[in-house]
Design a protein around this motif. Structure first.
Motif, PDB file in Angstrom:
ATOM      1  N   ARG A  38       0.719  -1.214   0.134  1.00  0.00           N
ATOM      2  CA  ARG A  38       0.146   0.107  -0.035  1.00  0.00           C
ATOM      3  C   ARG A  38       0.913   1.305  -0.049  1.00  0.00           C
ATOM      4  O   ARG A  38       1.728   1.266   0.668  1.00  0.00           O
ATOM      5  CB  ARG A  38      -0.969   0.014   1.191  1.00  0.00           C
ATOM      6  N   HIS A  39       0.627   2.166  -0.529  1.00  0.00           N
ATOM      7  CA  HIS A  39       1.421   3.333  -0.943  1.00  0.00           C
ATOM      8  C   HIS A  39       0.492   4.445  -1.718  1.00  0.00           C
ATOM      9  O   HIS A  39      -0.395   4.188  -2.168  1.00  0.00           O
ATOM     10  CB  HIS A  39       2.568   3.016  -1.722  1.00  0.00           C
ATOM     11  N   CYS A  40       1.075   5.657  -1.360  1.00  0.00           N
ATOM     12  CA  CYS A  40       0.497   6.834  -2.479  1.00  0.00           C
ATOM     13  C   CYS A  40       1.716   7.169  -3.387  1.00  0.00           C
ATOM     14  O   CYS A  40       3.007   6.822  -2.903  1.00  0.00           O
ATOM     15  CB  CYS A  40       0.280   8.009  -1.539  1.00  0.00           C
ATOM     16  N   ASP A  41       1.302   7.574  -4.474  1.00  0.00           N
ATOM     17  CA  ASP A  41       2.581   7.916  -5.380  1.00  0.00           C
ATOM     18  C   ASP A  41       3.264   9.067  -4.947  1.00  0.00           C
ATOM     19  O   ASP A  41       2.500  10.234  -4.632  1.00  0.00           O
ATOM     20  CB  ASP A  41       1.941   8.057  -6.768  1.00  0.00           C
ATOM     21  N   PRO A  42       4.408   9.297  -5.228  1.00  0.00           N
ATOM     22  CA  PRO A  42       5.193  10.553  -4.951  1.00  0.00           C
ATOM     23  C   PRO A  42       5.210  11.748  -5.827  1.00  0.00           C
ATOM     24  O   PRO A  42       5.828  12.405  -5.954  1.00  0.00           O
ATOM     25  CB  PRO A  42       6.753  10.085  -4.713  1.00  0.00           C
ATOM     26  N   GLU A  62      -4.493   5.900  -1.609  1.00  0.00           N
ATOM     27  CA  GLU A  62      -3.845   4.857  -1.191  1.00  0.00           C
ATOM     28  C   GLU A  62      -4.069   3.533  -2.035  1.00  0.00           C
ATOM     29  O   GLU A  62      -5.130   3.433  -2.212  1.00  0.00           O
ATOM     30  CB  GLU A  62      -3.857   4.250   0.091  1.00  0.00           C
ATOM     31  N   HIS A  63      -2.952   2.964  -2.540  1.00  0.00           N
ATOM     32  CA  HIS A  63      -3.392   1.803  -3.545  1.00  0.00           C
ATOM     33  C   HIS A  63      -2.353   0.853  -3.350  1.00  0.00           C
ATOM     34  O   HIS A  63      -1.101   0.969  -2.781  1.00  0.00           O
ATOM     35  CB  HIS A  63      -3.695   2.463  -5.046  1.00  0.00           C
ATOM     36  N   ARG A  64      -2.631  -0.520  -3.773  1.00  0.00           N
ATOM     37  CA  ARG A  64      -1.594  -1.507  -3.777  1.00  0.00           C
ATOM     38  C   ARG A  64      -1.910  -2.367  -4.990  1.00  0.00           C
ATOM     39  O   ARG A  64      -2.958  -1.989  -5.796  1.00  0.00           O
ATOM     40  CB  ARG A  64      -1.829  -2.193  -2.453  1.00  0.00           C
TER      41      ARG A  64
HETATM   42 FE   LIG Z   1       1.437   3.494  -7.213  1.00  0.00          FE
END
Ligand SMILES: [Fe+2]
Ligand SMILES: O=C(O)CCC(=O)C(=O)O
Length: 388
Positions: free
Chosen positions: A261-265, A317-319
């Motif tokens: 899981r992350h948000c894009d930078p 937030e996506h994965r």
């Molecule tokens: Fe991403």
């Protein structure tokens, strides 16, 4: 021909080092899918109707954060801060005929002609054949023998990471990845392209250029939607980075992750999800799946746009999850500020009632502290730095 790295994931059961702890693994394999709402027509984003379209985009972005465009049509979708851009004209001819019936009724040409016309004039502009070729080139690249993909950051303009190198708290991700800084396109990046597959250079360069045009067009609409002056994102969108992911089939997707899981930078990310679903977005406390559609793009609001918009738009937030039967390739284009750009809420969006929610930060500090580009962050920073 399977690559050595893929073949190390060509297994009957998941090796222990790839099994995530219960609290972070996907668990259940079926999650609710996003449902589409009708319809914003991107083709009308010209002349007087443009304002109307921008308003619809802003509203969808704020309320749902997620739209789709199907060649000529934007659909808003319930999710957070994603815009889905769909572009498979031929694949949905039937739907298209319904959507376009007014247009077609008043024209004398055949539908075939209209398709060409609509494609050229009001489609998002990335030719379907280029999307197919680009996907094939990256598939071919991932399927090369391991020795052809060796990462030599001082020498390559691209950065390859196999699944052995990826680990999060000691657990490996079920993916291979290649990152390609795309600017300056004509110099360093093109010179330092992988030598194989054969058509890599020609195809990826065309893809990068098309995606640049598409990104700027979307950013311009978002910019107007936020009430910022035209061209506001020019400086914060200078650096383009392509990152391609290859997720081999996995014997037990419930215990593994392709991507945490992350948000894009980025400012925005335009993701070619491919034909195989695997992207999930966290929305209202649960994971929802974004159904893959052929030649579709998902546009993700990144951290930098959240900051600049002072949280009017929120980064999702996506994965990525894996699946048991099909390999999946996704190709993300990250539009980023240059390293020396100071990212901060736009002055116009800040006032007594809306105080700034973020302090100014140099993008390179953000990249450094968040290790935004993964294990090769430092090398990629060097490659995209203006000192080159
Ligand atoms: Fe991403
Ligand atoms: O593979 C996917 O669907 C997600 C990729 C992604 O989130 C990324 O590359 O940042």
């Amino acid at each position: 021909m399977a690559s050595q790295v893929s073949s190390c994931l060509d297994v009957q059961s998941v090796p222990e080092s790839y099994i995530f702890p219960p609290e972070t693994r996907p668990g259940k394999l079926t999650v609710p899918l996003c449902k589409t709402n009708p319809v914003i027509d991107l083709g009308k984003a010209v002349g007087q109707a443009r304002t109307d379209i921008i308003q619809q985009i802003s509203e969808a972005c704020q309320r749902f954060g997620f739209f789709q465009v199907h060649n000529i049509l934007f659909y808003s979708i319930t999710s957070t801060c994603l815009i889905n851009l769909f572009c498979s004209f031929e694949n949905s001819l039937k739907e298209l005929m319904v959507s376009c019936k007014d247009f077609c009724l008043h024209q004398t040409n055949s539908l075939e002609d209209h398709i060409v016309l609509w494609k050229q004039v009001i489609n998002h502009g990335v030719p379907e054949c280029l999307i197919i070729d680009t996907t094939k080139v990256f598939n071919d690249l991932f399927n090369l023998p391991a020795e052809d993909k060796v990462n030599v950051p001082e020498k390559n303009g691209w950065f390859y990471t196999d699944s052995m190198k990826f680990s999060s708290n000691g657990v490996h991700l079920w993916r291979e990845n290649i990152k390609v800084p795309c600017q300056p396109l004509e110099e360093e990046c093109v010179q330092l392209c992988p030598e194989k597959p054969n058509r890599y250079r020609e195809i990826v360069v065309s893809y990068v250029k098309e995606l640049r045009k598409l990104s700027l067009r979307i950013l311009e609409l978002i910019c107007e939607g936020l009430g910022l002056e035209g061209g506001y994102f020019e400086e914060s969108s200078e650096v383009q980075l392509l990152t391609a992911n290859y997720y081999p089939p996995c014997p037990d997707p419930s215990t593994t992750l392709g991507l945490l899981r992350h948000c894009d930078p980025s400012l925005i990310t335009i993701l070619l999800e491919g034909d195989v679903s695997g992207l999930q977005v966290f929305k209202d406390g649960e994971w929802i799946g974004v159904k893959a559609l052929s030649n579709a793009f998902v546009v993700i609001v990144g951290n930098q746009l959240e900051i600049i918009s002072n949280q009017k738009l929120k980064s999702a937030e996506h994965r990525a999850v894996t699946n048991p039967s099909e390999a999946r390739t996704s190709i993300a284009t990250l539009i980023n500020p240059s390293l020396d750009f100071v990212v901060e809420p736009a002055k116009l969006l800040v006032n007594d009632l809306n105080p700034p929610l973020y302090r100014p930060i140099l993008y390179k500090e953000f990249v450094h502290s968040s290790r935004a580009f993964g294990p090769d962050t430092e090398a990629i920073k060097y490659r995209i730095s203006s000192e080159l």
